[in-house]
Design a protein around this motif. Structure first.
Motif, PDB file in Angstrom:
ATOM      1  N   VAL A   4      34.746  59.859  -0.235  1.00  0.00           N
ATOM      2  CA  VAL A   4      35.797  58.874  -0.452  1.00  0.00           C
ATOM      3  C   VAL A   4      35.238  57.701  -1.244  1.00  0.00           C
ATOM      4  CG1 VAL A   4      37.096  59.474   1.634  1.00  0.00           C
ATOM      5  CG2 VAL A   4      35.338  57.718   1.754  1.00  0.00           C
ATOM      6  N   PRO A   5      36.102  57.007  -1.997  1.00  0.00           N
ATOM      7  CA  PRO A   5      35.616  55.845  -2.737  1.00  0.00           C
ATOM      8  C   PRO A   5      35.193  54.737  -1.780  1.00  0.00           C
ATOM      9  CG  PRO A   5      37.961  56.230  -3.173  1.00  0.00           C
ATOM     10  CD  PRO A   5      37.501  57.286  -2.228  1.00  0.00           C
ATOM     11  N   PRO A  46      43.062  51.260  15.827  1.00  0.00           N
ATOM     12  CA  PRO A  46      41.974  52.158  16.209  1.00  0.00           C
ATOM     13  C   PRO A  46      42.134  53.538  15.569  1.00  0.00           C
ATOM     14  CG  PRO A  46      42.836  51.010  18.131  1.00  0.00           C
ATOM     15  CD  PRO A  46      43.767  50.716  16.990  1.00  0.00           C
ATOM     16  N   LEU A  47      41.025  54.134  15.217  1.00  0.00           N
ATOM     17  CA  LEU A  47      41.049  55.438  14.575  1.00  0.00           C
ATOM     18  C   LEU A  47      41.876  56.447  15.364  1.00  0.00           C
ATOM     19  CD1 LEU A  47      40.107  57.251  12.260  1.00  0.00           C
ATOM     20  CD2 LEU A  47      38.033  57.708  13.570  1.00  0.00           C
ATOM     21  N   ASP A  48      41.752  56.434  16.693  1.00  0.00           N
ATOM     22  CA  ASP A  48      42.507  57.375  17.525  1.00  0.00           C
ATOM     23  C   ASP A  48      44.020  57.194  17.396  1.00  0.00           C
ATOM     24  OD1 ASP A  48      40.145  58.456  18.416  1.00  0.00           O
ATOM     25  OD2 ASP A  48      40.177  57.439  20.353  1.00  0.00           O
ATOM     26  N   GLY A  70      30.409  52.727   8.952  1.00  0.00           N
ATOM     27  CA  GLY A  70      31.028  53.386   7.801  1.00  0.00           C
ATOM     28  C   GLY A  70      31.425  54.834   7.992  1.00  0.00           C
ATOM     29  N   GLU A  71      31.064  55.431   9.122  1.00  0.00           N
ATOM     30  CA  GLU A  71      31.375  56.851   9.328  1.00  0.00           C
ATOM     31  C   GLU A  71      32.829  57.070   9.736  1.00  0.00           C
ATOM     32  OE1 GLU A  71      29.690  60.544  11.945  1.00  0.00           O
ATOM     33  OE2 GLU A  71      28.279  59.056  11.219  1.00  0.00           O
ATOM     34  N   PHE A  75      36.287  58.647   7.470  1.00  0.00           N
ATOM     35  CA  PHE A  75      37.303  59.602   7.907  1.00  0.00           C
ATOM     36  C   PHE A  75      38.698  58.999   7.757  1.00  0.00           C
ATOM     37  CE2 PHE A  75      40.123  61.345  11.124  1.00  0.00           C
ATOM     38  CZ  PHE A  75      40.083  62.688  10.806  1.00  0.00           C
ATOM     39  N   ALA A  76      38.859  57.744   8.198  1.00  0.00           N
ATOM     40  CA  ALA A  76      40.162  57.074   8.101  1.00  0.00           C
ATOM     41  C   ALA A  76      40.583  56.905   6.643  1.00  0.00           C
ATOM     42  CB  ALA A  76      40.097  55.714   8.793  1.00  0.00           C
TER      43      ALA A  76
END
Length: 108
Positions: A4-5, A46-48, A70-71, A75-76
């Protein structure tokens, strides 16, 4: 890892200064992490929860997504781009952010 950028903290700060409210800092960490330390004026999803709440995000904005390192934000960012958003991962996450940070209750 997702391809991803990314933007550096310096590039992100410049985008925020130059484009103002057209750019949104998006924090995808957990509630305790967000409470403990965050970049001021960032939007917290939140990512979830992102897969349920992404459609509430305006598509006419640029999103700079961050997590701790950054991980999760990669994904997001991948997910948001797949859903048609202009999104960039903050390289190194909040631990690489050398500018203002805040903690505690979000001031309204």
């Amino acid at each position: 890892m997702f391809n991803v950028p990314e933007v550096t903290p310096e590039e992100a700060k410049k985008l925020l200064e130059e484009e103002g409210d057209k750019v949104v800092l998006l924090d995808v960490r957990t509630p305790p992490e967000h409470f403990q330390l965050r970049i001021p004026n960032s939007l917290f999803v939140p990512l979830d929860d992102l897969r349920y709440k992404y459609s509430d995000l305006p598509k006419d904005k640029k999103y700079i997504v961050y997590c701790r390192s950054g991980e999760r934000s990669a994904f997001a960012t991948y997910f948001l781009r797949h859903m048609g958003y202009e999104a960039y991962n903050l390289a190194g996450g909040i631990i690489s952010w050398p500018y203002e940070r805040e903690s505690g209750e979000v001031k309204s």
